[in-house]
Write an enzyme that holds these catalytic residues in place. Structure first.
Site, PDB file in Angstrom:
ATOM      1  N   GLY A  46      14.247  -9.680 -10.470  1.00 34.48           N
ATOM      2  CA  GLY A  46      13.089  -8.805 -10.263  1.00 34.48           C
ATOM      3  C   GLY A  46      12.265  -9.311  -9.105  1.00 34.48           C
ATOM      4  O   GLY A  46      12.432 -10.460  -8.645  1.00 34.48           O
ATOM      5  N   GLN A  51       4.467 -10.505  -4.566  1.00 35.04           N
ATOM      6  CA  GLN A  51       5.159 -11.740  -4.168  1.00 35.04           C
ATOM      7  C   GLN A  51       5.531 -11.743  -2.682  1.00 35.04           C
ATOM      8  O   GLN A  51       5.822 -12.796  -2.127  1.00 35.04           O
ATOM      9  CB  GLN A  51       6.420 -11.943  -5.019  1.00 35.04           C
ATOM     10  CG  GLN A  51       6.116 -12.196  -6.480  1.00 35.04           C
ATOM     11  CD  GLN A  51       7.375 -12.253  -7.309  1.00 35.04           C
ATOM     12  OE1 GLN A  51       7.883 -11.215  -7.719  1.00 35.04           O
ATOM     13  NE2 GLN A  51       7.898 -13.438  -7.542  1.00 35.04           N
ATOM     14  N   CYS A  92      10.668 -17.847 -11.946  1.00 34.49           N
ATOM     15  CA  CYS A  92       9.918 -16.996 -11.014  1.00 34.49           C
ATOM     16  C   CYS A  92      10.296 -17.407  -9.592  1.00 34.49           C
ATOM     17  O   CYS A  92      10.300 -18.603  -9.276  1.00 34.49           O
ATOM     18  CB  CYS A  92       8.414 -17.179 -11.236  1.00 34.49           C
ATOM     19  SG  CYS A  92       7.400 -16.137 -10.171  1.00 34.49           S
ATOM     20  N   LEU A  93      10.585 -16.422  -8.769  1.00 37.22           N
ATOM     21  CA  LEU A  93      10.945 -16.722  -7.378  1.00 37.22           C
ATOM     22  C   LEU A  93       9.776 -17.331  -6.621  1.00 37.22           C
ATOM     23  O   LEU A  93       9.972 -17.979  -5.598  1.00 37.22           O
ATOM     24  CB  LEU A  93      11.442 -15.448  -6.680  1.00 37.22           C
ATOM     25  CG  LEU A  93      12.717 -14.836  -7.285  1.00 37.22           C
ATOM     26  CD1 LEU A  93      13.055 -13.521  -6.585  1.00 37.22           C
ATOM     27  CD2 LEU A  93      13.898 -15.793  -7.199  1.00 37.22           C
ATOM     28  N   HIS A 134       6.987  -9.473 -16.956  1.00 46.20           N
ATOM     29  CA  HIS A 134       6.738 -10.526 -15.959  1.00 46.20           C
ATOM     30  C   HIS A 134       6.301  -9.895 -14.628  1.00 46.20           C
ATOM     31  O   HIS A 134       5.333 -10.332 -14.005  1.00 46.20           O
ATOM     32  CB  HIS A 134       8.030 -11.343 -15.804  1.00 46.20           C
ATOM     33  CG  HIS A 134       8.013 -12.400 -14.758  1.00 46.20           C
ATOM     34  ND1 HIS A 134       8.044 -13.746 -15.052  1.00 46.20           N
ATOM     35  CD2 HIS A 134       7.996 -12.327 -13.402  1.00 46.20           C
ATOM     36  CE1 HIS A 134       8.038 -14.452 -13.934  1.00 46.20           C
ATOM     37  NE2 HIS A 134       8.010 -13.606 -12.902  1.00 46.20           N
ATOM     38  N   GLU A 135       7.003  -8.832 -14.203  1.00 44.42           N
ATOM     39  CA  GLU A 135       6.684  -8.197 -12.904  1.00 44.42           C
ATOM     40  C   GLU A 135       5.347  -7.466 -12.965  1.00 44.42           C
ATOM     41  O   GLU A 135       4.579  -7.467 -11.993  1.00 44.42           O
ATOM     42  CB  GLU A 135       7.808  -7.232 -12.477  1.00 44.42           C
ATOM     43  CG  GLU A 135       9.193  -7.846 -12.356  1.00 44.42           C
ATOM     44  CD  GLU A 135       9.256  -9.090 -11.499  1.00 44.42           C
ATOM     45  OE1 GLU A 135       8.400  -9.254 -10.617  1.00 44.42           O
ATOM     46  OE2 GLU A 135      10.148  -9.918 -11.741  1.00 44.42           O
ATOM     47  N   HIS A 138       2.644  -9.805 -12.332  1.00 43.10           N
ATOM     48  CA  HIS A 138       2.452 -10.088 -10.897  1.00 43.10           C
ATOM     49  C   HIS A 138       1.502  -9.061 -10.278  1.00 43.10           C
ATOM     50  O   HIS A 138       0.636  -9.406  -9.473  1.00 43.10           O
ATOM     51  CB  HIS A 138       3.785 -10.058 -10.143  1.00 43.10           C
ATOM     52  CG  HIS A 138       4.557 -11.337 -10.186  1.00 43.10           C
ATOM     53  ND1 HIS A 138       4.035 -12.534  -9.770  1.00 43.10           N
ATOM     54  CD2 HIS A 138       5.840 -11.596 -10.574  1.00 43.10           C
ATOM     55  CE1 HIS A 138       4.962 -13.491  -9.894  1.00 43.10           C
ATOM     56  NE2 HIS A 138       6.061 -12.944 -10.389  1.00 43.10           N
TER      57      HIS A 138
HETATM   58  O1  K1U Z   1       9.387 -12.145 -10.495  1.00 43.67           O
HETATM   59  C1  K1U Z   1      10.209 -12.989 -10.146  1.00 43.67           C
HETATM   60  O2  K1U Z   1       9.841 -13.988  -9.589  1.00 43.67           O
HETATM   61  C2  K1U Z   1      11.668 -12.787 -10.435  1.00 43.67           C
HETATM   62  C3  K1U Z   1      12.118 -13.510 -11.682  1.00 43.67           C
HETATM   63  C4  K1U Z   1      12.188 -12.523 -12.820  1.00 43.67           C
HETATM   64  C5  K1U Z   1      12.318 -13.087 -14.202  1.00 43.67           C
HETATM   65  C6  K1U Z   1      13.341 -13.939 -14.558  1.00 43.67           C
HETATM   66  C7  K1U Z   1      13.447 -14.408 -15.837  1.00 43.67           C
HETATM   67  C8  K1U Z   1      12.538 -14.015 -16.786  1.00 43.67           C
HETATM   68  C9  K1U Z   1      11.517 -13.189 -16.419  1.00 43.67           C
HETATM   69  C10 K1U Z   1      11.417 -12.709 -15.132  1.00 43.67           C
HETATM   70  C11 K1U Z   1      13.482 -14.115 -11.420  1.00 43.67           C
HETATM   71  O3  K1U Z   1      14.390 -13.466 -11.071  1.00 43.67           O
HETATM   72  S1  K1U Z   1      13.594 -15.794 -11.690  1.00 43.67           S
HETATM   73  C12 K1U Z   1      15.195 -16.315 -11.192  1.00 43.67           C
HETATM   74  C13 K1U Z   1      16.371 -15.816 -11.892  1.00 43.67           C
HETATM   75  O4  K1U Z   1      17.244 -15.407 -11.189  1.00 43.67           O
HETATM   76  C14 K1U Z   1      16.596 -15.731 -13.358  1.00 43.67           C
HETATM   77  C15 K1U Z   1      15.969 -16.524 -14.287  1.00 43.67           C
HETATM   78  C16 K1U Z   1      16.250 -16.404 -15.647  1.00 43.67           C
HETATM   79  C17 K1U Z   1      17.162 -15.485 -16.093  1.00 43.67           C
HETATM   80  C18 K1U Z   1      17.815 -14.695 -15.158  1.00 43.67           C
HETATM   81  C19 K1U Z   1      17.535 -14.844 -13.803  1.00 43.67           C
HETATM   82 ZN    ZN Z   2       7.756 -13.993 -10.874  1.00 43.93          ZN
END
Ligand code: K1U
Ligand code: ZN
Length: 170
Positions: A46, A51, A92-93, A134-135, A138
């Site tokens: 996401g 961001q 989170c990225l 989560h998004e 943000h």
């Molecule tokens: O918003 C962001 O920074 C993106 C975030 C989204 C997210 C991941 C996990 C749980 C809630 C929200 C990411 O993509 S973090 C990196 C990631 O690739 C990831 C982490 C955990 C599970 C699956 C992917």
């Molecule tokens: Zn995030």
């Protein structure tokens, strides 16, 4: 298309509250294309416009295994959230390398526009539900580490500032 720089916690711009999109026009479609490219390049599931330092209510998500089901949410609103909650590990990225547990509703119903201005309602559970919540945080200027204890949050803040100063050793 273009890769957009992702703001890193504790950048104060991550705490900006996003404004509603006035029209799903060519500018927004270009932003959506760039956000999708940036999210896929960073291996995220996401990305919120906040961001990438754009403070409008735009989110892109793809939780599919094949990474071929992009979802675009413009002006998303959570219209229902389950009382039932679950603790899930989140990343989170904008906070690279940090994963921790956050309690969220297990299911949500969201209304939003797509990039063509078509309205849609999404019923989500599992990882999609977690990612949407989560998004949406943000867009309200909230980063997931704010759900953690002050001790953990300060440790993360220090680690992020150190890795900014000294990217090899941190
Ligand atoms: O918003 C962001 O920074 C993106 C975030 C989204 C997210 C991941 C996990 C749980 C809630 C929200 C990411 O993509 S973090 C990196 C990631 O690739 C990831 C982490 C955990 C599970 C699956 C992917
Ligand atoms: Zn995030």
């Amino acid at each position: 298309m273009a890769l957009l720089p992702i703001l890193c916690y504790p950048d104060p711009r991550l705490h900006t509250v996003a404004k509603p999109v006035q029209a799903a026009d060519a500018r927004i479609r270009q932003l959506v294309a760039d956000m999708l490219e940036t999210m896929y390049d960073a291996n995220g599931i996401g990305l919120a416009a906040t961001q990438v330092d754009v403070h409008e209510r735009v989110v892109v998500i793809d939780t599919s295994e094949e990474r071929d089901q992009p979802m675009v949410l413009i002006n998303p609103e959570i219209v229902w959230a389950s009382e039932d909650k679950q603790l899930n590990d989140e990343g989170c990225l904008s906070v690279p390398g940090i994963y921790d547990g956050v309690e969220r509703s297990t299911a949500v119903r969201v209304t939003a526009l797509d990039e063509h201005g078509q309205s849609r309602t999404i019923e989500a559970e599992g990882l999609l539900s977690v990612c949407i919540q989560h998004e949406m945080d943000h867009l309200l200027g909230k980063v997931f580490v704010e759900y953690l204890s002050p001790l953990k949050r300060n440790r993360i803040k220090t680690k992020m500032l150190k890795s900014r100063r000294d990217p090899v050793r941190a």
